[in-house]
Scaffold this active site. Sequence first.
Site, PDB file in Angstrom:
ATOM      1  N   ARG A 188       8.843  -8.229   5.546  1.00 45.27           N
ATOM      2  CA  ARG A 188       8.564  -6.812   5.125  1.00 45.27           C
ATOM      3  C   ARG A 188       8.941  -5.692   6.180  1.00 45.27           C
ATOM      4  O   ARG A 188       9.174  -4.681   5.807  1.00 45.27           O
ATOM      5  CB  ARG A 188       6.790  -6.785   5.041  1.00 45.27           C
ATOM      6  CG  ARG A 188       6.262  -7.916   4.002  1.00 45.27           C
ATOM      7  CD  ARG A 188       4.828  -7.468   3.766  1.00 45.27           C
ATOM      8  NE  ARG A 188       4.436  -6.272   3.338  1.00 45.27           N
ATOM      9  CZ  ARG A 188       3.657  -5.499   2.941  1.00 45.27           C
ATOM     10  NH1 ARG A 188       2.387  -6.405   3.035  1.00 45.27           N
ATOM     11  NH2 ARG A 188       3.225  -4.470   2.644  1.00 45.27           N
TER      12      ARG A 188
ATOM     13  N   ARG B 268      -9.028  -0.342   3.632  1.00 45.93           N
ATOM     14  CA  ARG B 268      -7.865   0.558   3.592  1.00 45.93           C
ATOM     15  C   ARG B 268      -7.832   1.294   2.154  1.00 45.93           C
ATOM     16  O   ARG B 268      -7.044   1.254   1.450  1.00 45.93           O
ATOM     17  CB  ARG B 268      -6.507  -0.082   3.387  1.00 45.93           C
ATOM     18  CG  ARG B 268      -6.325  -0.995   4.586  1.00 45.93           C
ATOM     19  CD  ARG B 268      -4.954  -1.695   4.778  1.00 45.93           C
ATOM     20  NE  ARG B 268      -4.099  -0.792   5.469  1.00 45.93           N
ATOM     21  CZ  ARG B 268      -2.709  -0.951   5.514  1.00 45.93           C
ATOM     22  NH1 ARG B 268      -2.210  -2.148   5.255  1.00 45.93           N
ATOM     23  NH2 ARG B 268      -1.914  -0.163   6.114  1.00 45.93           N
TER      24      ARG B 268
ATOM     25  N   ASP C  79      -0.216  -1.114  15.237  1.00 42.98           N
ATOM     26  CA  ASP C  79       0.752  -2.153  14.594  1.00 42.98           C
ATOM     27  C   ASP C  79       1.477  -2.986  15.786  1.00 42.98           C
ATOM     28  O   ASP C  79       1.881  -4.074  15.701  1.00 42.98           O
ATOM     29  CB  ASP C  79       1.902  -1.438  14.251  1.00 42.98           C
ATOM     30  CG  ASP C  79       1.657  -0.837  12.739  1.00 42.98           C
ATOM     31  OD1 ASP C  79       0.506  -1.245  12.164  1.00 42.98           O
ATOM     32  OD2 ASP C  79       2.596  -0.142  11.856  1.00 42.98           O
TER      33      ASP C  79
ATOM     34  N   ARG D 294       0.840  -1.076   0.040  1.00 44.71           N
ATOM     35  CA  ARG D 294      -0.068  -0.102   0.248  1.00 44.71           C
ATOM     36  C   ARG D 294       0.913   1.226   0.034  1.00 44.71           C
ATOM     37  O   ARG D 294       0.293   2.195  -0.822  1.00 44.71           O
ATOM     38  CB  ARG D 294      -0.848   0.039   1.328  1.00 44.71           C
ATOM     39  CG  ARG D 294      -1.789   1.067   1.479  1.00 44.71           C
ATOM     40  CD  ARG D 294      -2.649   0.863   2.628  1.00 44.71           C
ATOM     41  NE  ARG D 294      -3.255   2.304   3.020  1.00 44.71           N
ATOM     42  CZ  ARG D 294      -4.253   2.659   2.331  1.00 44.71           C
ATOM     43  NH1 ARG D 294      -5.036   1.965   1.444  1.00 44.71           N
ATOM     44  NH2 ARG D 294      -4.824   3.771   3.159  1.00 44.71           N
TER      45      ARG D 294
ATOM     46  N   CYS E 214      -0.890  -5.326   3.337  1.00 40.40           N
ATOM     47  CA  CYS E 214      -1.631  -6.165   4.421  1.00 40.40           C
ATOM     48  C   CYS E 214      -2.904  -6.525   4.267  1.00 40.40           C
ATOM     49  O   CYS E 214      -3.461  -5.536   3.751  1.00 40.40           O
ATOM     50  CB  CYS E 214      -1.282  -6.028   5.631  1.00 40.40           C
ATOM     51  SG  CYS E 214       0.648  -6.130   6.100  1.00 40.40           S
TER      52      CYS E 214
ATOM     53  N   ILE F 237      -8.185   4.977  -0.209  1.00 39.85           N
ATOM     54  CA  ILE F 237      -7.337   5.902  -0.607  1.00 39.85           C
ATOM     55  C   ILE F 237      -8.021   7.217  -0.743  1.00 39.85           C
ATOM     56  O   ILE F 237      -7.488   8.290  -1.525  1.00 39.85           O
ATOM     57  CB  ILE F 237      -6.359   5.671  -1.835  1.00 39.85           C
ATOM     58  CG1 ILE F 237      -7.238   5.261  -3.060  1.00 39.85           C
ATOM     59  CG2 ILE F 237      -5.154   4.725  -1.430  1.00 39.85           C
ATOM     60  CD1 ILE F 237      -6.487   5.186  -4.349  1.00 39.85           C
TER      61      ILE F 237
HETATM   62  C1  UD1 Z   1       0.402   3.393   8.259  1.00 38.56           C
HETATM   63  C2  UD1 Z   1       1.509   2.424   8.421  1.00 38.56           C
HETATM   64  C3  UD1 Z   1       0.812   1.323   9.244  1.00 38.56           C
HETATM   65  C4  UD1 Z   1       0.091   1.611  10.295  1.00 38.56           C
HETATM   66  C5  UD1 Z   1      -0.800   2.808   9.780  1.00 38.56           C
HETATM   67  C6  UD1 Z   1      -1.747   3.265  11.044  1.00 38.56           C
HETATM   68  C7  UD1 Z   1       3.356   2.706   6.826  1.00 38.56           C
HETATM   69  C8  UD1 Z   1       3.800   2.480   5.477  1.00 38.56           C
HETATM   70  N1  UD1 Z   1       2.199   2.186   7.155  1.00 38.56           N
HETATM   71  O1  UD1 Z   1      -0.383   2.633   7.151  1.00 38.56           O
HETATM   72  O2  UD1 Z   1       1.816   0.317   9.535  1.00 38.56           O
HETATM   73  O3  UD1 Z   1      -0.678   0.760  10.881  1.00 38.56           O
HETATM   74  O4  UD1 Z   1      -0.131   3.881   9.343  1.00 38.56           O
HETATM   75  O5  UD1 Z   1      -0.652   3.666  12.179  1.00 38.56           O
HETATM   76  O6  UD1 Z   1       3.504   4.071   7.374  1.00 38.56           O
HETATM   77  N2  UD1 Z   1      -8.129   5.272   5.333  1.00 38.56           N
HETATM   78  C9  UD1 Z   1      -9.054   5.722   4.868  1.00 38.56           C
HETATM   79  N3  UD1 Z   1      -8.983   6.568   3.595  1.00 38.56           N
HETATM   80  C10 UD1 Z   1      -7.697   7.000   3.196  1.00 38.56           C
HETATM   81  C11 UD1 Z   1      -6.567   6.557   4.096  1.00 38.56           C
HETATM   82  C12 UD1 Z   1      -6.852   5.936   5.095  1.00 38.56           C
HETATM   83  O7  UD1 Z   1     -10.320   5.858   5.016  1.00 38.56           O
HETATM   84  O8  UD1 Z   1      -7.479   7.686   2.267  1.00 38.56           O
HETATM   85  C13 UD1 Z   1      -8.529   4.559   6.820  1.00 38.56           C
HETATM   86  C14 UD1 Z   1      -7.685   3.204   6.478  1.00 38.56           C
HETATM   87  O9  UD1 Z   1      -8.587   2.375   5.798  1.00 38.56           O
HETATM   88  C15 UD1 Z   1      -7.643   2.760   7.814  1.00 38.56           C
HETATM   89  C16 UD1 Z   1      -7.186   4.227   8.723  1.00 38.56           C
HETATM   90  O10 UD1 Z   1      -7.562   5.068   7.823  1.00 38.56           O
HETATM   91  O11 UD1 Z   1      -8.519   2.428   8.476  1.00 38.56           O
HETATM   92  C17 UD1 Z   1      -5.682   4.292   8.909  1.00 38.56           C
HETATM   93  O12 UD1 Z   1      -4.861   4.242   7.730  1.00 38.56           O
HETATM   94  P1  UD1 Z   1      -3.520   5.142   7.433  1.00 38.56           P
HETATM   95  O13 UD1 Z   1      -3.336   5.785   8.783  1.00 38.56           O
HETATM   96  O14 UD1 Z   1      -3.727   5.765   6.132  1.00 38.56           O
HETATM   97  O15 UD1 Z   1      -2.496   3.996   7.496  1.00 38.56           O
HETATM   98  P2  UD1 Z   1      -1.480   3.651   6.257  1.00 38.56           P
HETATM   99  O16 UD1 Z   1      -0.602   5.060   6.005  1.00 38.56           O
HETATM  100  O17 UD1 Z   1      -1.885   3.090   5.146  1.00 38.56           O
END
Ligand code: UD1
Length: 434
Positions: free
Chosen positions: A408, A133, A316, A104, A128, A135
């Site tokens: 990873r 998840r 995490d 991702r 994962c 965007i």
């Molecule tokens: C990052 C970390 C991951 C960690 C997570 C939360 C990296 C590479 N990965 O993942 O290890 O578990 O932060 O601390 O840094 N969401 C939306 N819309 C979006 C983006 C996110 O609804 O556009 C939601 C996701 O589905 C999820 C939540 O927000 O439920 C948290 O996601 P996010 O904080 O974006 O995590 P990552 O950046 O993917």
Amino acid sequence: MDHDEFEEAVAAEPDLYIDGGRPLQGDVQIEASKNAVLPILAATLLTSDPVRLPGVPWLHDVDTLCRVQRSLGVDVSREGRDLVVQAIDVDPFAAPEHLVRRMRASFLIAGPLLARFGAARVPLPGGCAIGSRPIDLHLKGLVALGADVQAGSGYIEFRAPRLHGANIYLDFPSVGATENLLMAAAVADGWTTIENAAQEPEVVDLANFLCSLGAEVRGAGTTELRIHGVRRLHGTTYQVISDRIEAGTYLVATAATGGDVTVGPVLPEHLKPLLAKLREAGGEVDVQGDAVRLRQRGRLRAIDLKTMPHPGFPTDLQAPLMAALSLAEGTSVITETVFENRFMHIPELRRMGADVKIDGRTALVTGVDHLTGATLHASDLRAAAALVIAALAANGRSTVADAFHLDRGYADLEEKFAQLGAQIERRSSCSEVL
Ligand code: UD1
């Protein structure tokens, strides 16, 4: 592990064999943070000058993003443990689907590519298997900065000859969205404000890295980021922060096995939410400079915890800590609020004798007096870490299949646990050794 060995290890997909029941003792060296390296590597797309990142661990996710960068035309090389990156001749349409789908965090190239080259095509990301998840927050923010966003089949195309500053409010403090927008805003025209921004240490590290390239970022580590876009960013040498999740994993394993382990170098401030919980569960925590020592005497006590964006308890470490609490005295109440479906380790823990009931996003974990070794299946990176911890604390032998998930995010995991006295070995399931 050098690059060829790393490739072989991933290709062979062996299982982990763990003989549990030994308290961990000793010191563990903590690597540079995976979750900080990835956005920083993406941000190197913002400059044509060379960037050096000292001491970057060999991790599968870092390797995946290096390959994505190379496919775009970026020069990425290893000099010892340093990563040296230079993005001169870049094709912002060349990100390959098979690599981006693996992880991702690859989507973090969207903001910098669009900001520097005025266009980008990025395949839809994978990662994962923990919840849907989406965007949407990344896309909404980039649109606010002036991007035209078109979804094709399996990819997203962005266009904007120049991005302009904007006021952006994130519905949720997404780490990835904050990072993507921060990178894009760093070279947009004028001021950008990101409200309800993520406050994770890795976001702060990205902001510090961008500032070392010449960007103007204020408010990192608070809920409001203010970025004044500059025309050009230059090269740098930048030391990435140490990995609070790797450090936390070794500390939780120490708690689970009743051990005495010191992790470092770490920024103890980053570990506060975990250290508070380890103390509450009966651990003795000593912080000395950039090292944290945990001594766990006797059985853990049950605790309640809820995952939250930083500075709350990190999602995490939810699975690893649940593995430890499955052996605690009493019933722990663990609520996952950040991701849906991040309980995939629970059926595996139950196979070892853990007593865990799920009620929506909450797990009720009633501690048992022992776990029994079993054949386990890892579904994602942090679930895999949880299973390793449970296996280290269990009686008898466990096998963890699909252990490649660990690669990873954990460098030299077996070696580090073995140094602490664990019986742990990775080998192919058809091998005759051991
Ligand atoms: C990052 C970390 C991951 C960690 C997570 C939360 C990296 C590479 N990965 O993942 O290890 O578990 O932060 O601390 O840094 N969401 C939306 N819309 C979006 C983006 C996110 O609804 O556009 C939601 C996701 O589905 C999820 C939540 O927000 O439920 C948290 O996601 P996010 O904080 O974006 O995590 P990552 O950046 O993917």
